[in-house]
Design a protein around this motif. Structure first.
Motif, PDB file in Angstrom:
ATOM      1  N   MET A  44      19.854  19.718 -20.071  1.00  0.00           N
ATOM      2  CA  MET A  44      18.722  19.560 -20.458  1.00  0.00           C
ATOM      3  C   MET A  44      17.712  19.805 -19.135  1.00  0.00           C
ATOM      4  O   MET A  44      16.765  20.348 -19.448  1.00  0.00           O
ATOM      5  N   ASN A  45      18.268  19.617 -18.142  1.00  0.00           N
ATOM      6  CA  ASN A  45      17.374  19.949 -17.110  1.00  0.00           C
ATOM      7  C   ASN A  45      16.846  21.097 -16.670  1.00  0.00           C
ATOM      8  O   ASN A  45      15.700  21.259 -16.374  1.00  0.00           O
ATOM      9  N   THR A  81      12.584  17.438  -5.237  1.00  0.00           N
ATOM     10  CA  THR A  81      11.463  17.790  -5.073  1.00  0.00           C
ATOM     11  C   THR A  81      11.568  19.439  -4.794  1.00  0.00           C
ATOM     12  O   THR A  81      10.594  20.178  -4.884  1.00  0.00           O
ATOM     13  N   GLY A  82      12.743  19.759  -4.057  1.00  0.00           N
ATOM     14  CA  GLY A  82      12.792  21.037  -3.600  1.00  0.00           C
ATOM     15  C   GLY A  82      13.078  22.128  -4.873  1.00  0.00           C
ATOM     16  O   GLY A  82      12.346  22.991  -4.756  1.00  0.00           O
ATOM     17  N   ASP A  83      13.777  21.668  -5.757  1.00  0.00           N
ATOM     18  CA  ASP A  83      13.800  22.423  -7.052  1.00  0.00           C
ATOM     19  C   ASP A  83      12.521  22.514  -7.759  1.00  0.00           C
ATOM     20  O   ASP A  83      12.258  23.615  -8.226  1.00  0.00           O
ATOM     21  N   LEU A  84      11.765  21.522  -7.813  1.00  0.00           N
ATOM     22  CA  LEU A  84      10.464  21.613  -8.359  1.00  0.00           C
ATOM     23  C   LEU A  84       9.501  22.497  -7.674  1.00  0.00           C
ATOM     24  O   LEU A  84       8.836  23.622  -8.268  1.00  0.00           O
ATOM     25  N   LEU A  85       9.625  22.395  -6.353  1.00  0.00           N
ATOM     26  CA  LEU A  85       8.666  23.238  -5.645  1.00  0.00           C
ATOM     27  C   LEU A  85       9.027  24.905  -5.942  1.00  0.00           C
ATOM     28  O   LEU A  85       8.270  25.668  -6.160  1.00  0.00           O
ATOM     29  N   VAL A 127       7.073  27.860  -7.398  1.00  0.00           N
ATOM     30  CA  VAL A 127       6.695  29.057  -6.862  1.00  0.00           C
ATOM     31  C   VAL A 127       7.033  30.211  -7.562  1.00  0.00           C
ATOM     32  O   VAL A 127       6.374  31.329  -7.796  1.00  0.00           O
ATOM     33  N   LYS A 128       8.278  29.755  -8.201  1.00  0.00           N
ATOM     34  CA  LYS A 128       8.651  31.134  -9.068  1.00  0.00           C
ATOM     35  C   LYS A 128       7.737  31.493 -10.453  1.00  0.00           C
ATOM     36  O   LYS A 128       7.259  32.609 -10.700  1.00  0.00           O
ATOM     37  N   ILE A 129       7.005  30.476 -10.989  1.00  0.00           N
ATOM     38  CA  ILE A 129       6.294  30.421 -11.913  1.00  0.00           C
ATOM     39  C   ILE A 129       4.999  31.150 -11.580  1.00  0.00           C
ATOM     40  O   ILE A 129       4.401  31.979 -12.115  1.00  0.00           O
ATOM     41  N   ALA A 130       4.524  30.857 -10.489  1.00  0.00           N
ATOM     42  CA  ALA A 130       3.177  31.139  -9.800  1.00  0.00           C
ATOM     43  C   ALA A 130       3.412  32.807  -9.739  1.00  0.00           C
ATOM     44  O   ALA A 130       2.722  33.591  -9.736  1.00  0.00           O
ATOM     45  N   LEU A 138      19.819  30.784   0.817  1.00  0.00           N
ATOM     46  CA  LEU A 138      18.712  30.680   1.780  1.00  0.00           C
ATOM     47  C   LEU A 138      18.423  29.542   2.630  1.00  0.00           C
ATOM     48  O   LEU A 138      18.178  28.219   1.745  1.00  0.00           O
ATOM     49  N   ALA A 139      18.798  29.079   3.715  1.00  0.00           N
ATOM     50  CA  ALA A 139      18.813  27.783   4.642  1.00  0.00           C
ATOM     51  C   ALA A 139      19.540  26.819   3.811  1.00  0.00           C
ATOM     52  O   ALA A 139      19.211  25.739   3.527  1.00  0.00           O
ATOM     53  N   GLY A 140      20.728  27.101   3.326  1.00  0.00           N
ATOM     54  CA  GLY A 140      21.753  26.299   2.664  1.00  0.00           C
ATOM     55  C   GLY A 140      21.140  25.803   1.236  1.00  0.00           C
ATOM     56  O   GLY A 140      21.700  24.868   0.787  1.00  0.00           O
ATOM     57  N   HIS A 141      20.185  26.643   0.727  1.00  0.00           N
ATOM     58  CA  HIS A 141      19.732  26.276  -0.560  1.00  0.00           C
ATOM     59  C   HIS A 141      20.031  27.270  -1.614  1.00  0.00           C
ATOM     60  O   HIS A 141      19.488  28.526  -0.875  1.00  0.00           O
ATOM     61  N   ASN A 142      20.652  27.162  -2.604  1.00  0.00           N
ATOM     62  CA  ASN A 142      20.726  28.287  -3.521  1.00  0.00           C
ATOM     63  C   ASN A 142      19.369  28.623  -4.191  1.00  0.00           C
ATOM     64  O   ASN A 142      18.956  27.894  -5.140  1.00  0.00           O
ATOM     65  N   VAL A 143      19.278  29.876  -4.100  1.00  0.00           N
ATOM     66  CA  VAL A 143      17.731  30.309  -4.634  1.00  0.00           C
ATOM     67  C   VAL A 143      18.201  31.395  -5.792  1.00  0.00           C
ATOM     68  O   VAL A 143      18.986  32.237  -5.611  1.00  0.00           O
ATOM     69  N   ASN A 144      18.090  30.986  -6.991  1.00  0.00           N
ATOM     70  CA  ASN A 144      18.279  31.896  -8.240  1.00  0.00           C
ATOM     71  C   ASN A 144      17.040  32.324  -8.822  1.00  0.00           C
ATOM     72  O   ASN A 144      16.177  31.624  -9.333  1.00  0.00           O
ATOM     73  N   LEU A 145      16.910  33.741  -8.538  1.00  0.00           N
ATOM     74  CA  LEU A 145      15.288  34.238  -8.925  1.00  0.00           C
ATOM     75  C   LEU A 145      15.338  34.397 -10.542  1.00  0.00           C
ATOM     76  O   LEU A 145      15.194  35.610 -11.153  1.00  0.00           O
ATOM     77  N   VAL A 146      15.397  33.431 -11.203  1.00  0.00           N
ATOM     78  CA  VAL A 146      14.840  33.223 -12.429  1.00  0.00           C
ATOM     79  C   VAL A 146      14.097  31.695 -12.949  1.00  0.00           C
ATOM     80  O   VAL A 146      14.857  30.899 -12.200  1.00  0.00           O
ATOM     81  N   ILE A 147      13.554  31.762 -13.707  1.00  0.00           N
ATOM     82  CA  ILE A 147      12.595  30.485 -13.967  1.00  0.00           C
ATOM     83  C   ILE A 147      13.567  29.504 -14.504  1.00  0.00           C
ATOM     84  O   ILE A 147      13.504  28.455 -14.333  1.00  0.00           O
ATOM     85  N   ALA A 148      14.256  29.876 -15.549  1.00  0.00           N
ATOM     86  CA  ALA A 148      15.230  28.965 -16.418  1.00  0.00           C
ATOM     87  C   ALA A 148      16.510  29.888 -16.608  1.00  0.00           C
ATOM     88  O   ALA A 148      16.520  30.688 -17.378  1.00  0.00           O
ATOM     89  N   ASP A 149      17.748  29.300 -16.132  1.00  0.00           N
ATOM     90  CA  ASP A 149      18.792  30.200 -16.422  1.00  0.00           C
ATOM     91  C   ASP A 149      19.524  29.525 -17.620  1.00  0.00           C
ATOM     92  O   ASP A 149      20.248  28.734 -17.680  1.00  0.00           O
TER      93      ASP A 149
END
Lengths: 363, 120
Positions: free
Chosen positions: B1-2, A5-9, A13-16, A112-123
């Motif tokens: 795929m993810n 859910t976190g990843d999806l969120l 956000v990145k797409i928006a 960020l708060a223990g969560h790896n944030v990669n600022l790209v929509i799809a790596d």
């Protein structure tokens, strides 16, 4: 499940952010830059009419006025046109323009708060190939628009754009091979990370590739001096002669977003992506006290640097657009096949030779 | 795929944006009945009636460009994976690929000589 859910969120956000940046900031701003910069370059006063209670904000409101005007215009489809294809063409033009941004990193990686944030929509590992694949879909927008309008001018514009975009698609792919040999990766995220060190910025060893790539990219985007598919003085408006209102502005939005995409690609590949010269993101995080706060500030600085570099390259493209006259069609094709194609093959050879001889220290 | 799911999401969002733009125009713009102004619905031909239909046969040149596109695009496709692992392959890979490029260069020279790149 929770992390999913976190990843999806995060993705949403990145797409928006990317869509908002393109449609909410860059597209209207480019409408203004195109007018104002041409005015400045031609020593005119330029856009200064649209205003609210006498305040014109140096012409910034023109884009808003345009949008409001064009929304209320009739959607015109000429007699004998293929109604479905006529409606589909601007959609095919806009969607790839926006989707190409999926693989362009716009701010780096942070924890960020223990969560790896990669600022790209799809790596994606094949980021560059993805961009070229998506860019080639945009060809269909122009060709279908030209064919579906049942208009001779549109047809000629569509044919010209087909031949031109095919030709420059090939060369655009070849111009970038040298850079890929240098960075040994097709992933734009990896290429961006390798430019932490200022002396590894692509422009330093790969500047011929930059010149060739920018030329091809402008031609692929059909902008002056390569705007033969829409050439106002020959073909009225080329492939979008029969478009009005919102569909017309969709073609323009697509073109403007492609200008931004080209700038973003050049920044990512040649101008150190989101990095400041000599200051790495890790240093920024520690300068601002580390932790989440430091990461957020460094992230914002990264995004700001990226956007500022894009603006600089947009300025360059607009300066080219208002400096050079349009080439003849045969000159456009000759430039692509007879000069840029051999030149990029020679550049591949020279890069390979330089790397094997150790003249070009690789990263 | 993810990692391709965000790409799909972006495609859906951009498609939604495009359809919303069309929808706004459809909803807010004026709509004249198609037969009301017959002259207006004519395709633009500088004020004349259209004499030649645009949907007819045209110059072979454009097919030639399409053929050349396929040949050289395949060359580019071969070059991309090679360029990523170029440094691992070393001199052997380099010479091998240069032979390939020279063969295609000869092809380009032939096409050039034949005049397929000329427009009159």
């Amino acid at each position: 499940m929770n992390s999913m859910t976190g990843d999806l969120l995060e993705t949403v956000v990145k797409i928006a952010f990317v869509i908002g940046l393109n449609l909410g900031f860059f597209a209207p701003m480019l409408g203004w830059v195109e007018r104002k910069q041409s005015a400045v370059m031609q020593d005119r006063i330029g856009a200064n009419r649209a205003g609210v209670f006498g305040f014109t904000f140096i012409g910034l409101l023109h884009s808003a006025a345009d949008a409001i005007k064009l929304i209320f215009k009739e959607d015109f489809i000429p007699r004998g046109a293929d109604r479905m294809m006529h409606t589909l063409a601007p959609v095919i033009a806009v969607v790839p323009a926006l989707a190409a941004f999926a693989v362009i990193p716009f701010g780096g990686k942070f924890e960020l708060a223990g969560h790896n944030v990669n600022l790209v929509i799809a790596d994606l590992d094949v980021g560059l190939l993805f961009v070229f694949a998506i860019a080639s879909i945009a060809t269909y927008g122009a060709v279908i628009a030209g064919w579906a309008s049942n208009n001779n001018w549109s047809m000629l514009g569509g044919l010209r754009s087909a031949a031109q975009m095919f030709s420059y698609e090939v060369t655009m792919g070849l111009t970038i091979i040298g850079l890929v040999m240098y960075y040994q990766s097709l992933s734009l995220v990896v290429i961006a990370e390798k430019q932490v060190d200022f002396w590894h910025w692509g422009i330093i060893y790969q500047w011929p590739a930059f010149i060739l790539f920018l030329t091809c990219a402008i031609a692929e985007n059909k902008r002056i001096p390569f705007d033969v598919p829409e050439a106002e003085s020959e073909l009225v408006a080329g492939y979008f002669t029969e478009y009005s209102g919102m569909k017309f502005i969709m073609f323009w939005t697509a073109e403007f977003i492609e200008v931004v995409t080209i700038s973003a690609l050049c920044v990512t590949m040649f101008f150190g992506a989101y990095h400041l010269p000599f200051i790495s993101p890790d240093m920024l995080v520690s300068i601002f006290g580390g932790g989440d706060f430091g990461a957020i500030v460094a992230m914002l600085i990264g995004i700001g640097v990226f956007v500022a570099k894009i603006c600089a390259l947009i300025f360059l493209q607009m300066a080219i657009r208002w400096t050079l006259p349009r080439f003849r069609y045969d000159q456009v094709m000759a430039l692509g096949w007879k000069i840029i194609l051999p030149a990029s093959l020679i550049w591949i050879f020279l890069t390979g030779l330089a790397i094997l001889l150790g003249l070009m220290p690789t990263v | 795929m993810n990692q391709y799911i965000p790409v799909l999401l972006l495609f859906l969002v951009s498609g939604g944006v495009a359809i919303a733009m069309l929808g706004i125009a459809e909803f807010l713009g004026p709509k004249d009945p198609r037969d009301k102004f017959r002259e207006k619905m004519e395709p633009f031909e500088c004020g004349e009636n259209q004499i030649a239909s645009p949907q007819q046969r045209f110059s072979i040149r454009f097919y030639l460009i399409a053929l050349m596109f396929i040949i050289f695009d395949i060359e580019a496709v071969f070059l991309f994976p090679w360029s990523v692992i170029f440094q691992e392959l070393g001199l052997f890979g380099f010479v091998e690929m240069m032979v390939f490029i020279i063969v295609l260069g000869v092809g380009l020279a032939y096409v050039w000589k034949k005049g397929a790149l000329e427009w009159e």
